[in-house]
Design an enzyme around this catalytic site. Structure first.
Site, mmCIF file in Angstrom:
data_model
loop_
_atom_site.group_PDB
_atom_site.id
_atom_site.type_symbol
_atom_site.label_atom_id
_atom_site.label_comp_id
_atom_site.label_asym_id
_atom_site.label_seq_id
_atom_site.Cartn_x
_atom_site.Cartn_y
_atom_site.Cartn_z
ATOM 1 N N ARG A 111 0.838 -1.209 0.000
ATOM 2 C CA ARG A 111 0.000 0.000 0.000
ATOM 3 C C ARG A 111 0.869 1.254 0.000
ATOM 4 O O ARG A 111 1.801 1.374 0.791
ATOM 5 C CB ARG A 111 -0.894 -0.005 1.237
ATOM 6 C CG ARG A 111 -1.803 1.207 1.380
ATOM 7 C CD ARG A 111 -2.502 1.195 2.725
ATOM 8 N NE ARG A 111 -3.400 0.060 2.865
ATOM 9 C CZ ARG A 111 -3.789 -0.442 4.028
ATOM 10 N NH1 ARG A 111 -3.319 0.068 5.156
ATOM 11 N NH2 ARG A 111 -4.620 -1.472 4.082
ATOM 12 N N ARG A 128 -1.585 6.796 9.833
ATOM 13 C CA ARG A 128 -1.750 6.287 8.468
ATOM 14 C C ARG A 128 -1.898 7.448 7.485
ATOM 15 O O ARG A 128 -1.649 8.608 7.816
ATOM 16 C CB ARG A 128 -2.979 5.372 8.412
ATOM 17 C CG ARG A 128 -2.923 4.176 9.398
ATOM 18 C CD ARG A 128 -2.009 3.074 8.919
ATOM 19 N NE ARG A 128 -2.045 1.897 9.778
ATOM 20 C CZ ARG A 128 -2.886 0.872 9.640
ATOM 21 N NH1 ARG A 128 -3.813 0.888 8.696
ATOM 22 N NH2 ARG A 128 -2.815 -0.178 10.444
ATOM 23 N N LYS A 132 -3.188 1.621 15.191
ATOM 24 C CA LYS A 132 -3.166 2.563 14.077
ATOM 25 C C LYS A 132 -3.841 3.879 14.457
ATOM 26 O O LYS A 132 -4.624 3.950 15.402
ATOM 27 C CB LYS A 132 -3.881 1.954 12.877
ATOM 28 C CG LYS A 132 -5.331 1.562 13.136
ATOM 29 C CD LYS A 132 -5.893 0.787 11.965
ATOM 30 C CE LYS A 132 -7.303 0.279 12.271
ATOM 31 N NZ LYS A 132 -7.855 -0.534 11.171
ATOM 32 N N LYS A 136 -5.590 7.564 12.577
ATOM 33 C CA LYS A 136 -6.092 8.098 11.313
ATOM 34 C C LYS A 136 -6.480 9.568 11.467
ATOM 35 O O LYS A 136 -7.106 9.948 12.451
ATOM 36 C CB LYS A 136 -7.304 7.285 10.844
ATOM 37 C CG LYS A 136 -6.969 5.818 10.575
ATOM 38 C CD LYS A 136 -8.186 5.020 10.149
ATOM 39 C CE LYS A 136 -7.804 3.566 9.858
ATOM 40 N NZ LYS A 136 -8.981 2.760 9.437
ATOM 41 N N CYS A 177 -15.040 -3.123 1.200
ATOM 42 C CA CYS A 177 -13.647 -3.487 1.462
ATOM 43 C C CYS A 177 -13.279 -4.696 0.602
ATOM 44 O O CYS A 177 -14.151 -5.375 0.060
ATOM 45 C CB CYS A 177 -13.456 -3.783 2.937
ATOM 46 S SG CYS A 177 -14.253 -5.312 3.477
ATOM 47 N N CYS A 230 -7.953 -10.757 2.472
ATOM 48 C CA CYS A 230 -7.838 -10.182 3.813
ATOM 49 C C CYS A 230 -7.931 -11.279 4.867
ATOM 50 O O CYS A 230 -8.892 -12.048 4.897
ATOM 51 C CB CYS A 230 -8.929 -9.137 4.045
ATOM 52 S SG CYS A 230 -8.878 -8.433 5.710
ATOM 53 N N CYS A 276 -16.058 -7.826 7.715
ATOM 54 C CA CYS A 276 -15.869 -8.042 9.148
ATOM 55 C C CYS A 276 -16.195 -6.748 9.866
ATOM 56 O O CYS A 276 -16.416 -5.718 9.222
ATOM 57 C CB CYS A 276 -14.450 -8.522 9.454
ATOM 58 S SG CYS A 276 -13.218 -7.197 9.456
ATOM 59 N N CYS A 334 -13.430 -1.008 7.583
ATOM 60 C CA CYS A 334 -12.573 -0.289 6.636
ATOM 61 C C CYS A 334 -13.356 0.553 5.628
ATOM 62 O O CYS A 334 -12.861 1.566 5.158
ATOM 63 C CB CYS A 334 -11.666 -1.275 5.905
ATOM 64 S SG CYS A 334 -10.435 -2.045 6.976
#
Length: 552
Positions: free
Chosen positions: A68, A137, A199, A201, A420, A426, A465, A469
């Site tokens: 990515r 991110r 993470k 954001k 996603c 994934c 899930c 995302c």
């Protein structure tokens, strides 16, 4: 400390044994290196469709990597886009995937091609560093090009935030770009030796247009404009969409307004909040390690006081926040003078050639011939910018030759749908999303046409899930994978994405999703007020009353 914290602490600032393992002959990495490579912008995955057959044959998993790129504000040049298109063919599976955070992912990269892929991205003057991992991110910003000086500053702040909060470790250069090793410890003044608990954001939003879903971010900076002057930003903090089934201590949360700041204070306030997450985030339970839990449990007033302590001054109260729209920036739009930009819808962000539409080939042809600027949106679409008015009709014709429509009015329900990647790559997915979305959208499209609602906007967000995302807890309809082929349905978000939707039905089979939604859509058609969106209708009627209707 969790095992992930041990890995980070012992990694010598993200080195570990990555360099040796990447150079080795094995098809995959050790468990510790699987965690470390995320910080460098890659996830180890495998083809889950092939697992059973390979296991039966006594073969190892079909290991591959997702790589990515971090692209602040989704802004890149024509040359950079073409470089990614080349990499997709040379190193990946022949597709590009535009993410819901304005990045680009390459899928299907085998281990021996990971290093040349990352090097090629850097040769294109971009980076994969901090595109994944327990760090800040990709920083989002409204992608629409504008001649307005104040609007352009919003994009500039996204770039500055990304640069300021990027990890400083030399490991990235040493491992992927053949940099010389320098003796002595690395200095990570913001992150420290164990980086963040999870993470992080950030998004920078225009006043009035919430196309970056600013309330779903750990930090959101909402611009306040006065003509051509950028007056400052209202700061919101503590948002996040992820949760874990069966874990009550995890939940989605919208960011809370904290303060108003001057433009010159953006970097130091952002750094203060990041370091608060570093110091107070849960390092024992990763499922409970996001900033949103710190804000929820210690309070917004506590957070503001702690920010003030770290920046050394008092902060102003947050200003009133008003979002009128979530603009997808699709179709032809005037940029300035005789320059236009074209926003193209990309289903689930997957740039691919199919029998119905040669989207990837069309984009390559147009970008190669006309060298427009490129912007990626948080809705997984792509904008071609700086196009002279005299070329608009010609470019329309080129796309038509490849079977690609430039008219967003022809998209129907598909226009506002996100998904996603989910299966088969994934490792967290428990159900389909990207591969299931087209059939579901087709079924919903047939329903709204039967009901005479085909001109009404309807947002659908689907994930495999609960990690969220594609931000499924926002918008009209959220569909979240619960287990294989079973989904939870959520309804009733507002169009400006300032309110979460609420649970409607649990454990719905994929083949029953459209049928389960139909009674609610029928009631919307019968009882809605003029121009009332589906989400607003559900919110007004109430989910209990709607469920009673469905039960009947």
């Amino acid at each position: 400390m969790s095992d992930n914290e041990r890995i980070k602490l012992e990694s010598q600032h993200l080195r570990g044994t990555l360099a040796d393992e990447i150079a080795g002959d094995a098809s995959h990495l050790s468990e510790d290196s699987v965690q470390l490579i995320k910080f460098h912008g890659s996830y180890q995955q495998d083809d889950r469709d092939a697992r059973q057959a390979r296991k039966k044959a006594g073969e190892e998993k079909a290991y591959q990597f997702m790589v990515r790129a971090r692209i602040p504000g989704g802004a890149l040049t024509a040359e950079q886009y073409l470089a990614f298109d080349d990499m997709a063919q040379s190193y990946g599976n022949g597709t590009l995937r535009l993410t819901t955070r304005q990045g680009i992912q390459l899928h299907g990269v085998i281990k021996r091609k990971v290093k040349p892929t990352i090097r090629a991205i850097n040769d294109a003057l971009l980076s994969t560093l901090a595109a994944c991992g327990d760090v800040n991110r990709n920083v989002m910003a409204c992608p629409a090009p504008t001649p307005s000086r104040s609007d352009a500053q919003v994009q500039e702040y996204a770039r500055r935030l990304a640069e300021h909060l990027a990890p400083k470790t030399r490991a990235y250069h040493e491992i992927w770009l053949d940099g010389e090793k320098v003796e002595g410890p690395d200095d990570e003044p913001i992150y420290g030796k164990t980086y963040l608990p999870r993470k992080f954001k950030i998004a920078v939003a225009h006043s009035g247009d919430n196309c970056v879903d600013v309330f779903t971010q750990d930090i959101g900076f909402i611009a306040e404009l006065n003509g051509e002057n950028l007056e400052g930003f209202t700061v919101v903090a503590g948002g996040g969409m992820g949760s874990t089934n069966g874990k009550s201590e995890t939940y989605p949360r919208l960011a809370t307004p904290i303060c108003f700041i001057e433009p010159e204070d953006v970097l130091r306030v952002a750094e203060a909040i990041v370091t608060i997450h570093r110091d107070y985030g849960d390092r024992e339970n990763r499922k409970h390690a996001r900033l949103k839990y710190v804000v929820e449990e210690l309070g917004a007033d506590w957070l503001r006081t702690e920010i003030e302590r770290r920046v050394g001054c008092l902060l102003d109260d947050p200003h009133r926040i008003v979002f009128h729209d979530v603009d997808d920036h699709l179709g032809w739009r005037r940029e300035s003078g005789d320059r236009w930009f074209l926003g193209l819808h990309v289903t689930s962000g997957r740039v691919i050639d199919t029998t119905r539409s040669l989207l990837r080939s069309a984009l390559r042809a147009v970008v190669s011939d006309f060298r427009p600027g490129i912007r990626l949106s948080g809705q997984q679409s792509i904008l071609l910018t700086g196009i002279p008015e005299a070329l608009c009709a010609h470019i329309d014709a080129i796309f038509a030759d490849y079977g690609v429509s430039t008219d967003p009015g022809s998209l129907g329900v598909k226009r506002y749908a996100l998904a996603c990647p989910a299966l088969p790559t994934c490792g967290l997915a428990v159900a389909e999303a990207e591969r299931a979305l087209p059939q579901l959208i087709g079924e919903l499209q047939a329903q709204v046409e039967t009901l005479g609602l085909e001109r009404e906007p309807l947002s659908v967000r689907m994930t495999g899930c609960p990690n969220g995302c594609a931000r499924p807890r926002m918008g009209d309809i959220g569909i979240v994978g619960r287990s294989f082929d079973l989904y939870d349905l959520y309804l009733g978000g507002d169009w400006a994405n300032t309110r979460m939707n609420v649970p409607f039905a649990q454990g719905v089979k994929r083949t029953d999703l459209a049928a389960t939604l139909r009674p609610a859509l029928e009631r919307w058609q019968r009882e809605r007020s003029e121009e009332e969106s589906f989400g607003e209708f559900v919110y007004r009627v109430g989910i209990d009353a709607l469920n009673a209707t469905v039960a009947l």
